[in-house]
Write an enzyme that holds these catalytic residues in place. Sequence first.
Site, PDB file in Angstrom:
ATOM      1  N   ASP A   2       0.826  -1.206   0.000  1.00  0.00           N
ATOM      2  CA  ASP A   2       0.000   0.000   0.000  1.00  0.00           C
ATOM      3  C   ASP A   2       0.863   1.260   0.000  1.00  0.00           C
ATOM      4  OD1 ASP A   2      -2.542   0.843  -0.130  1.00  0.00           O
ATOM      5  OD2 ASP A   2      -3.014   0.587   1.989  1.00  0.00           O
ATOM      6  N   ARG A   6       0.081   7.592  -2.767  1.00  0.00           N
ATOM      7  CA  ARG A   6       0.549   8.683  -1.897  1.00  0.00           C
ATOM      8  C   ARG A   6       2.015   9.004  -2.163  1.00  0.00           C
ATOM      9  NH1 ARG A   6      -1.260   5.952   3.347  1.00  0.00           N
ATOM     10  NH2 ARG A   6      -1.660   4.286   1.856  1.00  0.00           N
ATOM     11  N   SER A  47      -6.540  -6.323  -5.469  1.00  0.00           N
ATOM     12  CA  SER A  47      -7.552  -7.074  -4.717  1.00  0.00           C
ATOM     13  C   SER A  47      -8.854  -7.196  -5.514  1.00  0.00           C
ATOM     14  CB  SER A  47      -7.843  -6.361  -3.388  1.00  0.00           C
ATOM     15  OG  SER A  47      -8.579  -5.187  -3.629  1.00  0.00           O
ATOM     16  N   ASN A  50     -10.247  -3.904  -5.874  1.00  0.00           N
ATOM     17  CA  ASN A  50      -9.553  -2.885  -6.677  1.00  0.00           C
ATOM     18  C   ASN A  50     -10.184  -2.677  -8.058  1.00  0.00           C
ATOM     19  OD1 ASN A  50      -6.232  -3.557  -5.334  1.00  0.00           O
ATOM     20  ND2 ASN A  50      -7.641  -1.902  -4.836  1.00  0.00           N
ATOM     21  N   GLU A 189       2.103 -13.602  12.173  1.00  0.00           N
ATOM     22  CA  GLU A 189       2.472 -12.364  12.867  1.00  0.00           C
ATOM     23  C   GLU A 189       2.186 -11.189  11.938  1.00  0.00           C
ATOM     24  OE1 GLU A 189       3.402 -12.401  16.005  1.00  0.00           O
ATOM     25  OE2 GLU A 189       3.510 -14.600  16.086  1.00  0.00           O
TER      26      GLU A 189
HETATM   27  C1  FPP Z   1      -1.208  -0.013  -3.672  1.00  0.00           C
HETATM   28  O1  FPP Z   1      -0.996   1.388  -3.629  1.00  0.00           O
HETATM   29  C2  FPP Z   1      -0.791  -0.572  -4.920  1.00  0.00           C
HETATM   30  C3  FPP Z   1      -1.593  -1.158  -5.864  1.00  0.00           C
HETATM   31  C4  FPP Z   1      -3.024  -1.441  -5.676  1.00  0.00           C
HETATM   32  C5  FPP Z   1      -1.034  -1.481  -7.193  1.00  0.00           C
HETATM   33  C6  FPP Z   1      -0.276  -2.741  -7.451  1.00  0.00           C
HETATM   34  C7  FPP Z   1       1.093  -2.875  -6.935  1.00  0.00           C
HETATM   35  C8  FPP Z   1       2.242  -2.597  -7.636  1.00  0.00           C
HETATM   36  C9  FPP Z   1       2.234  -1.977  -8.985  1.00  0.00           C
HETATM   37  C10 FPP Z   1       3.567  -2.926  -7.055  1.00  0.00           C
HETATM   38  C11 FPP Z   1       4.175  -4.255  -7.438  1.00  0.00           C
HETATM   39  C12 FPP Z   1       3.653  -4.989  -8.600  1.00  0.00           C
HETATM   40  C13 FPP Z   1       4.048  -6.204  -9.055  1.00  0.00           C
HETATM   41  C14 FPP Z   1       3.476  -6.728 -10.328  1.00  0.00           C
HETATM   42  C15 FPP Z   1       5.045  -7.054  -8.385  1.00  0.00           C
HETATM   43  P1  FPP Z   1      -2.229   2.386  -3.672  1.00  0.00           P
HETATM   44  O2  FPP Z   1      -2.524   2.709  -5.103  1.00  0.00           O
HETATM   45  O3  FPP Z   1      -3.354   1.782  -2.907  1.00  0.00           O
HETATM   46  O4  FPP Z   1      -1.633   3.633  -2.945  1.00  0.00           O
HETATM   47  P2  FPP Z   1      -2.385   4.672  -1.985  1.00  0.00           P
HETATM   48  O5  FPP Z   1      -2.908   3.882  -0.814  1.00  0.00           O
HETATM   49  O6  FPP Z   1      -1.293   5.615  -1.581  1.00  0.00           O
HETATM   50  O7  FPP Z   1      -3.449   5.320  -2.822  1.00  0.00           O
END
Ligand code: FPP
Length: 231
Positions: A2, A6, A47, A50, A189
């Site tokens: 996460d 941000r 998720s 998402n 954990e």
């Molecule tokens: C969470 O940040 C990230 C995601 C939902 C996107 C997917 C993750 C990646 C691109 C990193 C790694 C990917 C791979 C394929 C290994 P957010 O968008 O929820 O951020 P925020 O909470 O700051 O809005």
Amino acid sequence: MDGNGRWAARHGKARHAGHRAGVRAARSITKACVEVGTDVLTLFAFSSENWRRPIDEVNSLMRLFVEVLQREIDEIHERGIQFRFIGAREQLPEILRKRISAAEVRTANNDQMTLVLAVAYGGRWDLVQAARRVAAKVRAGELEPGEIDEGVIGRHLSLTGLPAPDLLIRTGGERRISNFLLWDIAYTELYFTDALWPDFNPGELENALAFFRSRQRRFGRTSDQLEAVGD
Ligand code: FPP
């Protein structure tokens, strides 16, 4: 993972740049996990919920996953990492499904570490798909309802064959599970950090591991019982 959005805002960049920085962090943490001897690393990339994000962001994430798999699979394979996917793969674009299957087939015999990528994944989705498959076996006469126990449920969940996670790391300051591996984390954990995912580097991983080492894992027993067996 996460905090990509941000992180981008803090750096005056678009959200997509945050996701790209998130991929760089995932790469460096994967390498660090191999180096410290991790058996299984599961990355929660997208998720079930998402899908509710703006369509442009969803599409750009799907394209990013395709690109990352294409670009990284050689190195994943060379490092002896086995790639595995969990999630509702039928919901994904066909090109992504193909990349996932190719990566799974190519790395199937690797044994240095298992890298599990969770996309279109939800802990509740996982329990529902397991329940449906168990119910189908009951209907087919292959299983009696009374034979359904924790082992049967576990064998129908996505992480079947893998050990339950020892440590769950959530970045980005939230203190909740948000529908990740609900069944599997019964005794895991939990480590929460305010670090945004793109800033989560091997030093941050070391902090999480130090936290893990400081925990006494009792699995329902008392401390005295554990001390008696020298744990
Ligand atoms: C969470 O940040 C990230 C995601 C939902 C996107 C997917 C993750 C990646 C691109 C990193 C790694 C990917 C791979 C394929 C290994 P957010 O968008 O929820 O951020 P925020 O909470 O700051 O809005």
